[in-house]
Design an enzyme around this catalytic site. Structure first.
Site, PDB file in Angstrom:
ATOM      1  CB  SER A 470       6.448  10.193 -11.491  1.00  0.00           C
ATOM      2  OG  SER A 470       7.522   9.583 -12.155  1.00  0.00           O
ATOM      3  CG  ASP A 481      10.140   3.919   2.879  1.00  0.00           C
ATOM      4  OD1 ASP A 481       9.061   3.680   3.448  1.00  0.00           O
ATOM      5  OD2 ASP A 481      10.351   3.646   1.682  1.00  0.00           O
ATOM      6  CE  LYS A 495       4.584   7.256 -15.083  1.00  0.00           C
ATOM      7  NZ  LYS A 495       6.022   7.202 -15.395  1.00  0.00           N
TER       8      LYS A 495
END
Length: 704
Positions: A470, A481, A495
């Site tokens: 999460s 990224d 998740k």
């Protein structure tokens, strides 16, 4: 019978739906568990909300009915130890009836299945008790099949009796290996079986409802959940991150109360004597209280026994992870404490490495959760507790200590506050998007870091494992990224969904509550009206996406440098859940990469792999993983005393030898049999290797 008739009549009148037809139902025994009218309303309400408002749109039809049926059946008797094949045959029509039952709020078939299970359970435990009057020959070469989940349900009563006779023999043999006093062993086992019967007799309709609703909601997706009032209270205690106890999450597995997670900063983890996977077999209060065996207990009953006021002592008799019931247990004494997850602070340490004759200092920050004291924050308290604030303070101290790089350790961090995931990312980037959230209307919201200040501009890495989930995946995905840091470890959980909590007391029409109360009072049934609680529903309402466009759902985050998977990837993780939402992509956000590791990652992998070839700790870890997989595939055991004892002794000797080899490799002295390691010893070589990889990067970066 009257109560049963009233409930069926009430369902038809109140909900205006036809009760699904089926074959003639058996006469209800006095000991059967029956649903109440409130649960029918809850079932229908949850079904409507899940069908209409859940992110994953699923129609309640015969297909999903079969999935719910199979999940419910597995939750009752997943190991095929109780139901006979004839029972399963009688349940077959329900596979395509449950969807109609759910829409109608009809729990007749659900409770019928449970009551047959309860009847079989009682029969088999009573049979086991009767076997204790017999003598067993432990020199025979019998085999006990303890893992039956892939085998057919037992066809005949004679075959079932034989299976349970072998189970009794196995249980006795385990006790005999620890004590030769057979009379005492039989008395112990008699008490255990009687406890099982006692716990079974305490089951009530809310227990059945909770089990079935889990089968229903998890057939839709793994994170949509219904909680009955008691379960909702426990869930909210967990979410409020405040309780008094030992700091452990427990679950019942194969009739053992098993430790599934440890709370950072709690008494259990501080003791360094309790591990995930350990099974609690008995509990005692204070230093001198008598142990009460809890094998076969309900989880909530066990939790009640283990929890207690801050400062009081509880003693646990533990069967360590990987040990058989015949192995020696250990006793751990813990002082209960107030567990406030918001007050769990991140922790730091500094490790030194050698890089071409120069000392490199790496700061390692352990982040146990993404916590935020919402009440203090809303109240304007300038010293409110949060992960981001704590990390920022630690980064300031690490800069003063002149560290060369920082490793953020997010292993076993299951997430927490989305706000904290965004603000923590902001400590390492100037400004920009961190995560995208798409709701049920396909509307995408981008959560940005808008604070231009940066707390750490130097080299960094993020260490993750299978239980990093999460918010941990949002943070590590954004760092990856942006090219802000290296991601090291194993594939994360995956998740990537957002849940919203709905209090069903606020959803269910007050007029229905009043009608329930009126009808219940009129018919002499316990009131279930305005003062009652209907529980809560956690509904999946949105999905997380990385700024590069890919979802964290299902796939999680794949590290740049991959470590061996200590936690089995094929057993834990979102991609092991059949009902999990799939991975997909949306349009990327507009962001500017900070760095590009694509050219340096192959070099770092090569250096890492070269070290691992000669690293003893790595070799022992690989051997441990191989042994675990081998034992995981075992489904039976010998009932020959000499053979089982030889096997146990060999396993213990092998474990001690491997642990000592690991200790020596890390510069620690070996332990003797029965000796425990010091609490402050750190055997986490993967953490050390993460720091070494970052050191390698620093060296390569300087060389270029």
């Amino acid at each position: 019978m009257y109560k049963r008739f009233f409930l069926l009549f009430f369902t038809v009148i109140l909900l205006g739906c036809k009760v699904a037809s089926s074959a003639a139902l058996p006469v209800i025994d006095s000991g059967d568990v029956l649903p109440d009218a409130k649960q029918s309303v809850v079932l229908k309400s949850v079904a409507e909300m899940v069908s209409r408002y859940n992110y994953k749109k699923v129609e309640l039809n015969d297909s999903i009915s079969g999935v719910i049926y199979n999940r419910y059946l597995k939750s009752l008797d997943g190991n095929h130890n109780y139901f006979l094949a004839s029972d399963i045959k009688s349940f077959e029509p329900y596979k395509t009836l449950l969807d109609d039952d759910i829409k109608a709020g009809n729990l007749e078939h659900v409770f019928l299945m449970f009551n047959v299970y309860k009847k079989r359970y009682k029969e088999h435990i009573n049979y086991a008790l009767a076997q204790l009057n017999k003598n067993f020959d432990f020199n025979e070469n019998d085999i006990f099949v303890y893992d039956r989940d892939s085998l057919p349900f037992i066809a005949s009563q004679a075959e079932m009796d034989n299976q349970w006779a072998q189970r009794v023999k196995y249980d006795l043999l385990n006790l005999k290996l620890a004590s030769t006093d057979m009379a005492k062993n039989k008395a112990t086992l008699k008490k255990r079986y009687e406890n099982l019967l006692s716990q079974s007799a305490k089951l009530v309709s809310t227990d059945v409802m909770q089990v079935f609703m889990a089968a229903l909601t998890n057939a839709i997706d793994p994170h949509t959940n219904y909680f009955n009032p008691a379960s909702a209270a426990a869930f909210n205690i967990d979410m409020s991150r405040s309780l008094e106890g030992i700091g452990a999450t427990l679950a019942s597995e194969n009739e053992y109360i098993t430790i599934k997670a440890l709370t950072a900063g709690g008494p259990a983890i501080k003791s360094q004597q309790v591990d995930i996977g350990d099974r609690i077999i008995a509990v005692a209060q204070g230093k001198t209280g008598e142990f009460q065996e809890i094998i076969g207990w309900r989880n909530d009953n066990a939790v009640t026994l283990i929890r207690g006021a801050k400062g009081t002592i509880v003693r646990l008799k533990l069967l360590p992870k990987g040990k058989n019931a015949s192995d020696k247990s250990k006793i751990v004494e813990l002082v209960r404490d107030k567990i406030i997850l918001q007050d769990q602070s991140v922790k730091k340490e500094i490790r030194t490495y050698n890089q071409n004759g120069k000392t490199v200092k790496i700061g390692i920050i352990n982040v146990p959760a993404f916590y935020l004291d919402f009440n203090a924050y809303k109240a304007g308290d300038p010293n409110y507790k949060s992960t981001t604030r704590d990390v920022k303070l630690i980064l300031d101290t690490l800069k003063n200590d002149k560290v060369d790089g920082v490793v953020m350790d997010l292993r076993q961090n299951g997430g927490g506050s989305l706000v904290e995931a965004v603000s923590l990312t902001g400590l390492f980037i100037k400004t920009g998007p961190v995560v995208q959230v798409r709701d049920t209307r396909d509307k995408v919201q981008v959560d940005d870091d808008e604070d231009p200040s940066i707390s750490w501009t130097g080299p960094m890495a993020v260490l993750v494992d299978r239980f990093s989930a999460s918010a941990s995946e949002i943070f590590s995905g954004a760092i990856q990224d942006y090219g802000r840091g290296l991601i090291i470890g194993t594939q994360t959980y995956g998740k990537g969904t957002v849940q919203q909590v709905y209090d069903l007391d606020q959803i269910i029409n007050p007029a229905i509550k009043e009608m329930l109360t009126s009808l219940a009072n009129k018919n002499g049934i316990k009131p279930v009206g305005n003062t009652s609680k209907f529980g809560q529903l956690n509904l999946t309402v949105a999905k997380f996406y990385r700024i590069s466009g890919g979802s964290t759902q299902h796939k999680g985050v794949t590290p740049d440098i991959i470590f061996p998977a200590i936690i089995p990837l094929d057993k834990y993780g979102e991609d092991t859940e059949p009902s999990a939402l799939p991975y997909d992509m949306i349009k990327p956000s507009t962001y500017t990469k900070i760095d590009d590791f694509s050219t340096v990652i192959p070099q770092l992998r090569k250096l890492h792999e070269a070290r691992m070839v000669t690293n003893p700790s790595y070799q022992y870890l690989s051997a441990d993983i191989a042994d675990f997989k081998k034992r995981e595939g075992e489904k039976s055991t010998t009932l020959n005393e000499d053979k089982l004892k030889q096997q146990r002794d060999a396993d213990e000797a092998k474990l001690l030898e491997r642990n000592n080899l690991r200790r020596v490799a890390l510069g620690l002295p070996p332990l003797k049999k029965g000796e425990t390691r010091a609490k402050n010893e750190d055997l986490d070589f993967l953490k050390l290797e993460a720091g070494q990889i970052l050191t390698d990067y620093i060296g390569l970066n300087k060389a270029n």
